[in-house]
Scaffold this motif. Sequence first.
Motif, mmCIF file in Angstrom:
data_model
loop_
_atom_site.group_PDB
_atom_site.id
_atom_site.type_symbol
_atom_site.label_atom_id
_atom_site.label_comp_id
_atom_site.label_asym_id
_atom_site.label_seq_id
_atom_site.Cartn_x
_atom_site.Cartn_y
_atom_site.Cartn_z
ATOM 1 N N SER A 72 16.725 21.393 30.202
ATOM 2 C CA SER A 72 17.380 22.303 29.259
ATOM 3 C C SER A 72 18.331 21.546 28.343
ATOM 4 O O SER A 72 18.571 21.963 27.206
ATOM 5 C CB SER A 72 18.121 23.407 29.999
ATOM 6 N N GLU A 100 18.040 22.598 24.533
ATOM 7 C CA GLU A 100 16.797 23.249 24.122
ATOM 8 C C GLU A 100 17.083 24.533 23.354
ATOM 9 O O GLU A 100 17.869 25.377 23.790
ATOM 10 C CB GLU A 100 15.926 23.566 25.334
ATOM 11 N N ASN A 104 4.624 27.952 22.340
ATOM 12 C CA ASN A 104 4.647 27.829 23.796
ATOM 13 C C ASN A 104 5.724 26.843 24.237
ATOM 14 O O ASN A 104 5.821 25.739 23.704
ATOM 15 C CB ASN A 104 3.282 27.356 24.314
ATOM 16 N N THR A 105 6.539 27.246 25.216
ATOM 17 C CA THR A 105 7.547 26.353 25.771
ATOM 18 C C THR A 105 7.385 26.199 27.281
ATOM 19 O O THR A 105 8.260 25.656 27.950
ATOM 20 C CB THR A 105 8.975 26.859 25.475
ATOM 21 N N ASP A 106 6.254 26.669 27.827
ATOM 22 C CA ASP A 106 5.965 26.556 29.257
ATOM 23 C C ASP A 106 4.849 25.540 29.439
ATOM 24 O O ASP A 106 3.687 25.822 29.145
ATOM 25 C CB ASP A 106 5.562 27.920 29.820
ATOM 26 N N ILE A 107 5.179 24.363 29.934
ATOM 27 C CA ILE A 107 4.209 23.270 29.997
ATOM 28 C C ILE A 107 3.102 23.542 31.005
ATOM 29 O O ILE A 107 2.045 22.923 30.942
ATOM 30 C CB ILE A 107 4.921 21.932 30.283
ATOM 31 N N THR A 108 3.292 24.468 31.937
ATOM 32 C CA THR A 108 2.230 24.812 32.875
ATOM 33 C C THR A 108 1.154 25.664 32.213
ATOM 34 O O THR A 108 0.081 25.877 32.787
ATOM 35 C CB THR A 108 2.784 25.561 34.100
ATOM 36 N N LYS A 109 1.428 26.164 30.992
ATOM 37 C CA LYS A 109 0.477 27.010 30.286
ATOM 38 C C LYS A 109 -0.202 26.290 29.126
ATOM 39 O O LYS A 109 -0.961 26.901 28.373
ATOM 40 C CB LYS A 109 1.185 28.265 29.764
ATOM 41 N N VAL A 129 3.280 22.138 24.818
ATOM 42 C CA VAL A 129 4.527 22.757 24.377
ATOM 43 C C VAL A 129 5.004 22.092 23.090
ATOM 44 O O VAL A 129 4.794 20.901 22.878
ATOM 45 C CB VAL A 129 5.628 22.661 25.463
#
Length: 214
Positions: free
Chosen positions: A69, A76, A93-98, A101
């Motif tokens: 963060s 961020e 997108n800010t979720d690296i698992t998705k 980013v």
Amino acid sequence: MTDSSFGNNIRVDSALGGPAPNAGPQRRRKLLIGGGSVAVVALLVGGGVWWATSSGNDDSGQRVPVLPSTFAGYTEAKPHDTEWSGIGSESINTDITKGEVNLTYRASGGKALIIRARYEPGTLRPSDPSDPLYGIYNTKVDQKQVKTYSAGAVGGKIKCADVTIGATKFTTCGWHNDTTNVALAPMLNHSEIVSAEAPSYLRTFINSLQLTPQ
């Protein structure tokens, strides 16, 4: 390769207030990513980012990156407060698992960092000194322009270059291992700039991701 330095005579975008009216950063991003025509100096259009032909499962034991963060005095930004609004996407997108980013980190005085990161277990090959540098906008940088730096405890090498797009000259840096790739560029007052600190910023960022050292 040995580590290099940009030196002390750093030139930045004129007046630091932004590029020419018809070459703003948002318009440039649309042109680069959308495949339109744009004047490019010291940049060669390339595909993907350090993609490999291997397939299969992730056998590296590498951890999923944990995005910080804050780091190096930068915080961020919220998803709606982004410098990536010109890439043609309705949402960032800010979720690296998705998936990939597109991050914005801000500091005082109008300073910002834009960072692109992707976690792809089983698809990237290990870092190699001869790898090309793919800049912040997924463009392949002329190898003659690239300087190499230590990535610190996480391992591998950081590669940086000063590139020119339209009327703006700026620094772009990249790093990858066998699961994660990251690219960064510094900004001031919403315009990309040349910065001797860019390698240090990227080093601090990737060593904040809680990755398994190479």
